[in-house]
Design a protein around this motif. Structure first.
Motif, PDB file in Angstrom:
ATOM      1  N   PRO A  36       0.821  -1.213   0.000  1.00 51.52           N
ATOM      2  CA  PRO A  36       0.000   0.000   0.000  1.00 51.52           C
ATOM      3  C   PRO A  36       0.859   1.269   0.000  1.00 51.52           C
ATOM      4  O   PRO A  36       2.074   1.216  -0.047  1.00 51.52           O
ATOM      5  N   MET A 261       5.870   5.834  -0.436  1.00 48.75           N
ATOM      6  CA  MET A 261       6.583   5.028   0.542  1.00 48.75           C
ATOM      7  C   MET A 261       7.611   4.099  -0.126  1.00 48.75           C
ATOM      8  O   MET A 261       8.510   3.592   0.535  1.00 48.75           O
TER       9      MET A 261
ATOM     10  N   GLY B  37       0.645  -0.857   6.237  1.00 48.59           N
ATOM     11  CA  GLY B  37       1.700  -1.854   6.108  1.00 48.59           C
ATOM     12  C   GLY B  37       1.679  -2.958   7.151  1.00 48.59           C
ATOM     13  O   GLY B  37       2.486  -3.878   7.100  1.00 48.59           O
ATOM     14  N   ARG B  39      -0.222  -5.305   7.317  1.00 43.65           N
ATOM     15  CA  ARG B  39      -0.579  -6.558   6.658  1.00 43.65           C
ATOM     16  C   ARG B  39       0.634  -7.504   6.510  1.00 43.65           C
ATOM     17  O   ARG B  39       0.456  -8.695   6.307  1.00 43.65           O
ATOM     18  N   PHE B  40       1.824  -6.931   6.559  1.00 45.18           N
ATOM     19  CA  PHE B  40       3.018  -7.750   6.362  1.00 45.18           C
ATOM     20  C   PHE B  40       3.608  -8.273   7.668  1.00 45.18           C
ATOM     21  O   PHE B  40       4.639  -8.935   7.662  1.00 45.18           O
ATOM     22  N   ASN B  43       3.761 -12.427   8.555  1.00 48.37           N
ATOM     23  CA  ASN B  43       4.769 -13.080   7.727  1.00 48.37           C
ATOM     24  C   ASN B  43       6.177 -12.674   8.161  1.00 48.37           C
ATOM     25  O   ASN B  43       7.082 -13.510   8.266  1.00 48.37           O
ATOM     26  N   MET B 261       7.102  -2.353   6.867  1.00 49.96           N
ATOM     27  CA  MET B 261       7.546  -1.354   5.897  1.00 49.96           C
ATOM     28  C   MET B 261       8.206  -0.159   6.583  1.00 49.96           C
ATOM     29  O   MET B 261       8.924   0.593   5.946  1.00 49.96           O
TER      30      MET B 261
ATOM     31  N   ASN D   5       1.645 -23.940   7.976  1.00 50.26           N
ATOM     32  CA  ASN D   5       1.844 -22.832   7.068  1.00 50.26           C
ATOM     33  C   ASN D   5       2.868 -23.194   5.985  1.00 50.26           C
ATOM     34  O   ASN D   5       4.072 -23.171   6.225  1.00 50.26           O
ATOM     35  N   ASN D  47       7.763 -15.039  -1.137  1.00 50.01           N
ATOM     36  CA  ASN D  47       6.758 -14.126  -0.597  1.00 50.01           C
ATOM     37  C   ASN D  47       6.271 -13.149  -1.654  1.00 50.01           C
ATOM     38  O   ASN D  47       5.081 -12.861  -1.759  1.00 50.01           O
TER      39      ASN D  47
END
Lengths: 291, 291, 291, 291, 291, 291
Positions: A36, A261, B37, B39-40, B43, B261, D5, D47
């Motif tokens: 994003p 970004m 960010g 969302r990362f 992981n 990020m 996973n 990824n």
């Protein structure tokens, strides 16, 4: 007596009533499925625009030759509600065209196009779309979401119908999307090959022009969320924009998918500034005689 | 014979049927109003976890002493639909608790808590919430959006009712939110002062424990979207987590708002790995005798 | 009818005539001897300020309670001419104080203080200076340059004379600078020890308050050009600012040396936003009764 | 019942027994003489691969058309022992070819090629090498070290002997290396000129195909440790890979030298994902009829 | 007549024959198991040292008061050969101590300590070690490699034997390492608690002082490969260094594990510069009288 | 006996008396109007140069074939005084040419050219200038400042007079600058078109060759403060440098405007290293026969 702090894109300094072209930002990236950050693009290009000149040696024109560019700033858009965001974008666009001015929107993710295009389509039901992009954006849904960046051109298609959307530079999508395009659209893969002919055929029609900046090769434009190599060069895009705007009747335009970004050096942001300047000047065709 | 590439948080290597604690990721940040960010995050912490050890010298326990940690990976969540995302989180949590296991969720933005908490609340209607955060998250809406990270604790409040939510570390919000908390919640400003007493009073109750990692001072945790100085130290948070888990009956837990990020050095991600390890070990209380 | 794009620090939305406190930016870093970039600070904090709230839970005050904060934007300053830049800053400050308002300047490198202070000193020849900084800034010249960030407090000294400058937090300089300070100033090394006593002694006097943000330890404030470890914490600085403003008669104030180019995560910029908000609210003492 | 996973490159989802092509990572960069970080490449591309599509509009093929791609994950390699690392790579490769499958290795630094190639050479003693690179990699030693990235092709030469190595794109090395190549190899400087002829002459032979991604110009591929301008474009490399794979009998392949730590925008990683997808599809020639 | 470009740490400008303390860099990180980049540390601190002053207000001493600091630059070390690298470090150290001077080495990864310590140990067989670190570094091997950063203190132990190594700040390791330390070393967990007593007991002995900078909390020192929260503050480390050097007979010293690639803001590098300056000045005890 | 730490550009290892070409750095960027940081360029390319080879496969020449390259390091320049900085640059250049050697200066911002050119012009009053740049740099002043990077070629014009400056690659400037160039200079827009003819016409004359590296397209050179798309490729620039140096009598040369702070991957710095190597080798024409 001191003034409030006004920040606009360079050379956009007329009053609203005098404006012929109205810039605005649509800082929304709520449906972005990968990296994003495009929400920061419109603000970034305003600030960055002071690093370029108002004069274009390509066109021998200067933003300061004209006094009808207006920057109405960013719409305040609610992250987390696609519907409300699109409605706000629709309303801003509607206001601009009802006031007889041309909207130039800076996204944001590509979904924002839908809000602007709805307003345009209501005004000009015969409008066709020229679409520069790496991706088809023709999915019917993305993980069940219909109002997604990955579906935005499909949603536009549902408004305009068959053979009204002309895609260029496309190099990514599901097989189904390419098959859909084959049947219902006018999709040109990989490059701007065929653009001259398409433009010739569209003369006299109303055109909405939407540019997903990832049509550019990532060597030119790393500052975007889904970089897709194999794209066009800056000079090719600059030339293609010239071809489209100088010959066609543009009734609305947008540029999307810059993500500051991801633009560590600032170069991608500077690129967009240059394209916005060139586009503003190109959109001023036929006007300079009056100046 | 080669195996598929399995990637889990370190030490989470049992089979599902043997699991007592189930980790999962909720990679969603669609309503984030400022820098996105998160969302990362889930992981990132899996990959980063190989930079720390399975042994904790603080607790003199080792993740490898236990064979009941399971990492069920990330849920595939649709950016752009809060409702669908929360529903998927609800279902994953429901599965885990119905199978008699304890869920530990890694966000994502703080909104994801609502999906998990709904499942917990259905199972344990008397559950109370311990909430570590810099922000109250008690807005009724954010630019008209009800399912927003800024409103998540308000939505939880609507489930549990008065005086069941115990906030610590709060140092940002609208005046209205602080007034609301004064009347309806148990809000402790700036620090963990009062935590010991609250924990004492909650003994024997079912507790949902939600940590917005921005409760930490940004000097410890720059990798988050809305850094708010004046927060707690790492050692204070580590101690507070110990206080809560070691004395209370935790039925669900989450950690949110890491944004890789924004974590150029990787240190914020490493911090979360350490907290997850410590939390997993703390949640294993009373078990070591059986080993 | 659309409006021009006005960008101000949050809560600074009155008209100039109603203003009591006037914010402005001095985007200049031409003499920075090491890592540059403070020229981008004032713009960055305006944009970043939308990530914090207008309400302070520390003071239980809200910027929106007052309607006299005005943000007059950045002065356009010529890189490469210290004299011209200082003259422009002097003039902006002069205008503000002649209009009976209080200037709050955001640098820029620390040299900008000299321009503002000259205007203040003309108006209030008995003014004294409270100076928070990691560095003495008392060099007579830097590689032959007199108008340098490294000499700014020396230049101020030449205006006010002996024992009128009160330094706190200082932990770097040449031996000569420390010897000079011993003789002519009131220098407190390393911390805010002694601040209460100094403030007590200054009651009733006019005070110029200049903060070089590198007084903060780099763990709190990495986003600056010459990070110097061993500094104060955020909470210590927040408290010290409270001590100074709440008890003294501040006639001008500045904050300097944030370099957004060095602030990858954005946290340092967010810290300054919080300090600006707190300072604006502190400077509004005694006013709330009238509202 | 929840699953562990599993993380693989997109579209690599068959079981091992059904696999025809087996991907694996060799995360090793212990001999890198300049900027390190290629150890993170294989994990990064797994990824990142979810940012591209499984369908190639270039080839009109989809990874999902085939069900024989398997991703066996990364080998755990000991930093600090070249011998042990190469031995592990040798063994993984040996297993794959003994099971009748084609290995596709993702480095790591270029030295990893030696481990894989040894296994290939044992099986196919007449194998020849096609080598795309900016650097000759033909040093006899690097500061006394024989098992170095700078010597890897020299070590391969010692296995295959004269005129079996075909280099393309080379634009950096010591004069001695170019002289060595002139006598013992088939070196093509700067570009892919001559590739068609070489491919024609190699038809029917077994080929090992090794790509050091720094053969690309750094404008396309900044994310590598020793960027060397004057390289090939993405489209040229994509075409050259097509030329090689579509006409020759590839018995092993690798791609090396992506360094995600140097890829701030993620674009270089995305580029490799696209090349891996295209290579997997190209390597599936003659298979689609059977589907 | 122009001079060659000499680059040294600030204030290190005597000739070799006059030197009492000799700085050198050991730019090696070949065995780093996680994020690499410490190879760039020694060069970075030389360049960065011009951002600090030669004068210490803590000690009221100035590097320029002494004329016996010499910076002999970096050793050229072969990535990919631990043995050869350690041999070169051993030789440089040997030369320095045989010339009657004190070596101060800047790593590089922590393994470099072994090379320097071997030379010291040959000269002073009764030497003991003071070791500041987050990690025990007491593994017998790391994935089969004996000469690894994770084993360096174990290798030193094999030279000095039981109870000669005094660790402080340790907060990470395998359980086995802590058990080993309990039996054979003098390990102090988490902090510098007990340092005063240890120093008291070591008076009169020869001491090698090795600092892995990750003993610092990552809030102070993000620029390192394996950040481990819960560490000491800058002021605590500064004080502990003072305690050790001012009271003990240091015969060799090193600082390791700064990774400039992970230090986006430059602050971690600046921190090391300050520690090197303070250490140089501390090591000059008893000398100032002679000046 | 150990040596001081000498850091030079690769292959620049002769003694000053033997030198024919003398490299030096001019680390100054005080007038940079947008993103600063070029002050770090000369130091960066020295360090980075060890990532390339001394041998050029383009020219089949090696820096080590010659023993007359000397790197005299950076001049210490005072930020904040354009006059003093230019004076120092003038003096260094004067020394070099008076000693019969050829200066090759690495900026810094483009203003540094003025200092070097003044010395050249005094020696060779008929000298003409070849200028590669994206920007005209022909402003008379920039915000009132005459000694600005934006005015540097205008200042040079005032020395040499009409039709002695030959610009290539120019694509940005005010209309006035282009009009000025039309009348007084020899400006070639956008590319190197016409360079062959200009070079032909200049044969036998003394030439100063100044390269603002932003003449390159930002896809090749993002590491600069004012990126301007639409520029030349690396190969085009390499070829143009060859055309100029191999045919003309160069009496001084510079390369400017690399900003390492904006070069996250290091690729732009590596590009400059390669150009410096090629330029040094090109400037050695006619010499190799003597070796």
């Amino acid at each position: 007596m001191l003034n409030k702090n006004v920040v606009t894109f360079i050379g956009c300094d007329c009053e609203y009533e005098d404006a012929r072209i109205v810039l605005f930002g649509a800082p929304f990236d709520s449906t972005t499925s990968y990296r994003p950050g495009t929400r920061f693009a419109s603000n970034a290009i305003r600030n960055e625009s002071y690093g370029i000149e108002t004069y274009s040696p390509y066109l021998d024109k200067d933003l300061e030759d004209y006094h009808y560019y207006f920057d109405s700033g960013d719409i305040e858009l609610p992250m987390g509600s696609n519907e409300m965001a699109l409605q706000s974008i629709y309303e801003r666009t509607k206001t601009i065209i009802q006031d007889g001015k041309l909207p130039l929107m800076i996204g944001g993710e590509h979904l924002v196009t839908l809000g602007a295009f709805k307003a345009i389509f209501e005004q000009y039901p015969d409008v066709e779309i020229i679409h520069f992009d790496a991706h088809t954006d023709l999915r019917d849904d993305y993980l069940g979401v219909k109002l997604s960046h990955a579906c935005v051109i499909r949603r536009c298609y549902e408004l305009v119908g068959d053979h009204k959307i002309h895609h260029f530079g496309i190099r990514s999508g599901m097989r189904e999307e390419f098959l859909f395009a084959k049947e219902h659209c006018d999709l040109h893969k990989f490059s701007f090959d065929g653009l001259e002919e398409v433009v010739e055929s569209l003369k006299g029609k109303k055109i909405y022009f939407t540019i997903d900046l990832d049509v550019l090769d990532p060597s030119y434009f790393p500052g975007t969320g889904t970089p897709e190599y194999g794209g066009v060069t800056f000079k090719e895009l600059q030339q293609a924009i010239h071809t489209v705007i100088s010959q066609l009747d543009i009734v609305g335009m947008d540029m999307n998918e810059l993500s500051p970004m991801l633009d560590a050096s600032g170069a991608s942001t500077a690129l967009v500034c240059k394209l916005v300047r060139e586009s503003l000047l190109e959109l001023s065709k036929g006007e300079e005689e009056n100046e």
